[in-house]
Design an enzyme around this catalytic site. Structure first.
Site, PDB file in Angstrom:
ATOM      1  N   GLY A 119      87.479  -3.643  -7.326  1.00 25.24           N
ATOM      2  CA  GLY A 119      87.921  -2.947  -6.125  1.00 25.24           C
ATOM      3  C   GLY A 119      87.676  -3.877  -4.960  1.00 25.24           C
ATOM      4  O   GLY A 119      86.535  -4.139  -4.615  1.00 25.24           O
ATOM      5  N   HIS A 120      88.743  -4.440  -4.416  1.00 24.58           N
ATOM      6  CA  HIS A 120      88.608  -5.422  -3.336  1.00 24.58           C
ATOM      7  C   HIS A 120      89.148  -4.840  -2.039  1.00 24.58           C
ATOM      8  O   HIS A 120      90.292  -4.387  -1.983  1.00 24.58           O
ATOM      9  CB  HIS A 120      89.361  -6.709  -3.694  1.00 24.58           C
ATOM     10  CG  HIS A 120      88.802  -7.389  -4.920  1.00 24.58           C
ATOM     11  ND1 HIS A 120      89.377  -8.491  -5.493  1.00 24.58           N
ATOM     12  CD2 HIS A 120      87.714  -7.116  -5.657  1.00 24.58           C
ATOM     13  CE1 HIS A 120      88.658  -8.864  -6.536  1.00 24.58           C
ATOM     14  NE2 HIS A 120      87.644  -8.033  -6.666  1.00 24.58           N
ATOM     15  N   ASP A 137      81.188  -6.783  -5.615  1.00 18.90           N
ATOM     16  CA  ASP A 137      81.307  -6.142  -4.306  1.00 18.90           C
ATOM     17  C   ASP A 137      80.657  -6.952  -3.187  1.00 18.90           C
ATOM     18  O   ASP A 137      80.144  -6.394  -2.219  1.00 18.90           O
ATOM     19  CB  ASP A 137      80.698  -4.720  -4.343  1.00 18.90           C
ATOM     20  CG  ASP A 137      81.324  -3.878  -5.438  1.00 18.90           C
ATOM     21  OD1 ASP A 137      82.527  -4.035  -5.675  1.00 18.90           O
ATOM     22  OD2 ASP A 137      80.605  -3.066  -6.050  1.00 18.90           O
ATOM     23  N   LYS A 181      84.401 -10.207  -1.711  1.00 15.25           N
ATOM     24  CA  LYS A 181      85.347 -11.258  -2.145  1.00 15.25           C
ATOM     25  C   LYS A 181      86.720 -11.003  -1.543  1.00 15.25           C
ATOM     26  O   LYS A 181      87.397 -11.919  -1.104  1.00 15.25           O
ATOM     27  CB  LYS A 181      85.469 -11.278  -3.689  1.00 15.25           C
ATOM     28  CG  LYS A 181      84.180 -11.637  -4.403  1.00 15.25           C
ATOM     29  CD  LYS A 181      84.346 -11.585  -5.908  1.00 15.25           C
ATOM     30  CE  LYS A 181      84.541 -10.181  -6.465  1.00 15.25           C
ATOM     31  NZ  LYS A 181      83.384  -9.284  -6.308  1.00 15.25           N
ATOM     32  N   GLN A 221      84.828  -9.072 -10.285  1.00 15.44           N
ATOM     33  CA  GLN A 221      83.465  -8.917 -10.780  1.00 15.44           C
ATOM     34  C   GLN A 221      82.601 -10.076 -10.261  1.00 15.44           C
ATOM     35  O   GLN A 221      82.884 -10.563  -9.192  1.00 15.44           O
ATOM     36  CB  GLN A 221      83.405  -8.811 -12.318  1.00 15.44           C
ATOM     37  CG  GLN A 221      83.931  -7.504 -12.871  1.00 15.44           C
ATOM     38  CD  GLN A 221      85.452  -7.424 -12.888  1.00 15.44           C
ATOM     39  OE1 GLN A 221      86.125  -8.309 -13.410  1.00 15.44           O
ATOM     40  NE2 GLN A 221      86.002  -6.386 -12.327  1.00 15.44           N
TER      41      GLN A 221
HETATM   42  P1  GDP Z   1      84.639  -7.125  -3.395  1.00 19.16           P
HETATM   43  O1  GDP Z   1      84.757  -6.300  -4.632  1.00 19.16           O
HETATM   44  O2  GDP Z   1      83.759  -8.313  -3.577  1.00 19.16           O
HETATM   45  O3  GDP Z   1      85.973  -7.505  -2.815  1.00 19.16           O
HETATM   46  O4  GDP Z   1      83.919  -6.213  -2.314  1.00 19.16           O
HETATM   47  P2  GDP Z   1      84.215  -4.654  -1.977  1.00 19.16           P
HETATM   48  O5  GDP Z   1      85.471  -4.578  -1.198  1.00 19.16           O
HETATM   49  O6  GDP Z   1      84.111  -3.820  -3.191  1.00 19.16           O
HETATM   50  O7  GDP Z   1      82.940  -4.285  -1.113  1.00 19.16           O
HETATM   51  C1  GDP Z   1      82.614  -4.976   0.050  1.00 19.16           C
HETATM   52  C2  GDP Z   1      82.555  -3.976   1.219  1.00 19.16           C
HETATM   53  O8  GDP Z   1      81.949  -4.602   2.335  1.00 19.16           O
HETATM   54  C3  GDP Z   1      83.931  -3.544   1.694  1.00 19.16           C
HETATM   55  O9  GDP Z   1      83.834  -2.237   2.160  1.00 19.16           O
HETATM   56  C4  GDP Z   1      84.220  -4.508   2.837  1.00 19.16           C
HETATM   57  O10 GDP Z   1      85.130  -3.978   3.796  1.00 19.16           O
HETATM   58  C5  GDP Z   1      82.849  -4.671   3.442  1.00 19.16           C
HETATM   59  N1  GDP Z   1      82.568  -5.958   4.086  1.00 19.16           N
HETATM   60  C6  GDP Z   1      82.927  -7.218   3.698  1.00 19.16           C
HETATM   61  N2  GDP Z   1      82.360  -8.137   4.493  1.00 19.16           N
HETATM   62  C7  GDP Z   1      81.625  -7.463   5.417  1.00 19.16           C
HETATM   63  C8  GDP Z   1      80.768  -7.869   6.480  1.00 19.16           C
HETATM   64  O11 GDP Z   1      80.560  -9.040   6.742  1.00 19.16           O
HETATM   65  N3  GDP Z   1      80.148  -6.867   7.176  1.00 19.16           N
HETATM   66  C9  GDP Z   1      80.346  -5.540   6.896  1.00 19.16           C
HETATM   67  N4  GDP Z   1      79.694  -4.626   7.615  1.00 19.16           N
HETATM   68  N5  GDP Z   1      81.144  -5.136   5.891  1.00 19.16           N
HETATM   69  C10 GDP Z   1      81.759  -6.091   5.159  1.00 19.16           C
HETATM   70  P1  IMO Z   2      84.524  -6.207  -7.998  1.00 16.37           P
HETATM   71  O1  IMO Z   2      85.631  -7.159  -8.344  1.00 16.37           O
HETATM   72  C1  IMO Z   2      80.879  -4.135  -9.108  1.00 16.37           C
HETATM   73  C2  IMO Z   2      80.338  -3.189 -13.345  1.00 16.37           C
HETATM   74  C3  IMO Z   2      80.297  -1.712 -13.683  1.00 16.37           C
HETATM   75  C4  IMO Z   2      79.338  -1.748 -14.859  1.00 16.37           C
HETATM   76  C5  IMO Z   2      79.716  -3.038 -15.565  1.00 16.37           C
HETATM   77  C6  IMO Z   2      80.657  -2.843 -16.749  1.00 16.37           C
HETATM   78  O2  IMO Z   2      84.962  -5.103  -7.102  1.00 16.37           O
HETATM   79  O3  IMO Z   2      83.326  -6.931  -7.518  1.00 16.37           O
HETATM   80  P2  IMO Z   2      83.257  -2.291 -16.885  1.00 16.37           P
HETATM   81  O4  IMO Z   2      84.040  -1.124 -16.393  1.00 16.37           O
HETATM   82  O5  IMO Z   2      83.707  -3.605 -16.326  1.00 16.37           O
HETATM   83  O6  IMO Z   2      83.155  -2.337 -18.389  1.00 16.37           O
HETATM   84  O7  IMO Z   2      81.756  -2.030 -16.368  1.00 16.37           O
HETATM   85  O8  IMO Z   2      80.343  -3.856 -14.600  1.00 16.37           O
HETATM   86  N1  IMO Z   2      81.532  -3.632 -12.605  1.00 16.37           N
HETATM   87  C7  IMO Z   2      81.533  -3.901 -11.288  1.00 16.37           C
HETATM   88  N2  IMO Z   2      80.561  -3.761 -10.368  1.00 16.37           N
HETATM   89  N3  IMO Z   2      82.065  -4.665  -8.762  1.00 16.37           N
HETATM   90  C8  IMO Z   2      83.041  -4.841  -9.684  1.00 16.37           C
HETATM   91  O9  IMO Z   2      84.201  -5.484  -9.394  1.00 16.37           O
HETATM   92  C9  IMO Z   2      82.822  -4.414 -11.002  1.00 16.37           C
HETATM   93  N4  IMO Z   2      83.544  -4.420 -12.136  1.00 16.37           N
HETATM   94  C10 IMO Z   2      82.747  -3.961 -13.104  1.00 16.37           C
HETATM   95  O10 IMO Z   2      79.817  -0.932 -12.632  1.00 16.37           O
HETATM   96  O11 IMO Z   2      78.023  -1.902 -14.376  1.00 16.37           O
HETATM   97 MG    MG Z   3      84.462  -4.353  -5.250  1.00 17.61          MG
END
Ligand code: GDP
Ligand code: IMO
Ligand code: MG
Length: 424
Positions: A40-41, A13, A16, A223
């Protein structure tokens, strides 16, 4: 023919999705190589929010070829749901292909994920309960069902009967759960197969051909490094290799194709799920970061644990991924904190200090972070147009962070939108 990898450097998270989306505007092909719908991206474009779990973020660009490689585990029901929701928003999925070798998440994998987590009691991993671990278990036990099988009804029916019987026995006899009706599963998954058929193609060949033709390729990591099955905080990890090296085996291309590896980190640290977190803030500062940063899981909605930036962890990521540069997101979230801290080393229980992330939980236990402190900033930085426009304290923070992790920071995120990125 640049081929970029984007990987997470912390516990996921890191934003990416946003970085991939920005780079995808210059990419011909975007490839996912591992993980599944545990990811979850989030991509934000002009206030429109897209949350992608299995489908590569490049799908938002009309002409980009989007590929799901052999190393991914695919839940067909969720995949179809994602296809439908994108199509409903006017986004074509015509340029999407899935490798026939990718393993299929079956309903018993999801069931067993939940049952085994419950069985672990207080020692659960805190998985996303998407069946990821059990699907990879079957893959390595060599009894998995693959996308090829899913789109061939006779093969699928036979495999569901043979594997399903064993899975039902484990569910009922070991866990006391309820058996699946295998005929009903066959019927349901045969329908999913029909829907998937037009998307199936050899991703290894498609990627190789694209590289040979000089196309720009983006490998979308899911991840993150600290969730890697070998180099993460085992056993509190996922069941795949989110590292840059995982891209080659998960896609079926040789390492010489790769020209650039970008790591993504937050300006602080978060973790969802259980496991160690040395710089965790269990106080009002942690709460402020969670609320201001909207730190709630994209996949499960769980509140994310929050803490200071940990240079020991990101140094580890720079090494194991061979990073060329870093993107640091969410600097804006740190506004209005009096002091900022970065963990520069760990103090071990015997009083010695290390800058290397310990290989095991046992060695990590009892380590305490050694911090360097910085003055905070109060300005709203979300509209800054260049790195130079940032307040002096922000620049100092990023420049020191860069020095500590030994890797160039090439992008700084100042908000969730596609446009809120400062390139250096
Ligand atoms: P990922 O799994 O690495 O793609 O990240 P996620 O989407 O799960 O979580 C990142 C969160 O941070 C999302 O809600 C994005 O919209 C938000 N986000 C990404 N970059 C920035 C930033 O520079 N500033 C802020 N405030 N939010 C950001
Ligand atoms: P993105 O791509 C954050 C974590 C779960 C748990 C561990 C194992 O959005 O960054 P699993 O269901 O994979 O067997 O769970 O890995 N986990 C993540 N945490 N971002 C993710 O993906 C994750 N994918 C798995 O919360 O701790
Ligand atoms: Mg994510």
């Amino acid at each position: 023919m640049p081929a970029n990898i984007v990987v997470g450097t912390q516990w996921g998270d890191e934003g990416k999705g946003k970085i991939i989306d920005i780079i995808s505007s210059r990419a011909d092909v975007v490839v996912r190589s591992q993980g599944g719908n545990n990811a979850g991206h989030t991509v934000v474009n002009n206030g429109e929010v897209y949350k992608l779990h299995l489908i590569p973020s490049g799908i938002l660009y009309k002409d980009t070829l989007c590929l799901i490689g052999a190393g991914v585990v695919l839940d067909p029901k969720d995949f179809i749901g994602e296809l439908d929701s994108l199509e409903a928003r006017g986004i074509s999925t015509a340029n999407l292909k899935v490798d026939p070798r990718a393993h299929v998440v079956m309903p018993w994998h999801i069931e067993l994920d939940g049952l085994s987590e419950a069985f672990r009691g207080g020692k659960d991993i805190g998985t996303t309960k998407r069946g990821i671990g059990p699907t990879y278990m079957d893959k390595y036990e060599r009894c998995g069902i693959r996308v090829y099988d899913l789109v061939h009804p006779e093969v699928l029916a036979e495999k569901i009967q043979s594997t399903g019987k064993l899975k039902n026995k484990i569910i009922t006899d070991v866990y006391g759960g309820k058996a699946f009706d295998l005929d009903a599963v066959t019927k349901e998954y045969t329908e999913y197969g029909k829907r998937l058929l037009p998307y199936v193609d050899d991703v290894s060949v498609l990627t190789f051909d694209a590289a040979k033709a000089g196309k720009t390729i983006m490998f979308e990591g899911a991840q993150a490094t600290l969730l890697d099955i070998d180099f993460g905080t085992y056993p509190y990890v996922t069941s795949s290799h989110p590292l840059s090296a995982g891209v080659c085996v998960g896609t079926g291309v040789g390492p010489k194709v790769i020209t650039n590896i970008i790591g993504v980190a937050k300006a602080y640290t978060t973790r969802v799920g259980k496991g160690p977190f040395p710089t965790e803030l269990d106080d009002e500062i942690g709460e402020q970061i969670r609320n201001v940063g909207g730190e709630f899981g994209t996949t499960t909605g769980r509140p994310r644990r929050t803490g200071w930036f940990d240079a020991v962890i990101v140094c580890h990521s720079v090494r194991v991924n061979g990073l060329d540069s870093l993107a640091i997101n969410k600097l804006d979230t740190l506004a209005n904190l009096d002091k900022l801290k970065i963990c520069v080393a760990y103090k071990k229980p015997d009083g010695t200090v290390t800058e290397n992330f310990p290989p095991t939980l046992e060695e990590l236990e009892g380590c305490t972070p050694v911090y360097e402190e910085f003055d905070g900033f109060t300005e709203d930085i979300s509209k800054c147009a260049s790195f130079d426009e940032l307040p002096a304290n922000c620049k100092k923070y990023i420049e020191r962070l860069e020095e500590l992790v030994g890797c160039k920071v090439s992008m700084v995120g100042i908000g969730p939108d596609r446009s809120q990125i400062l390139e250096r």
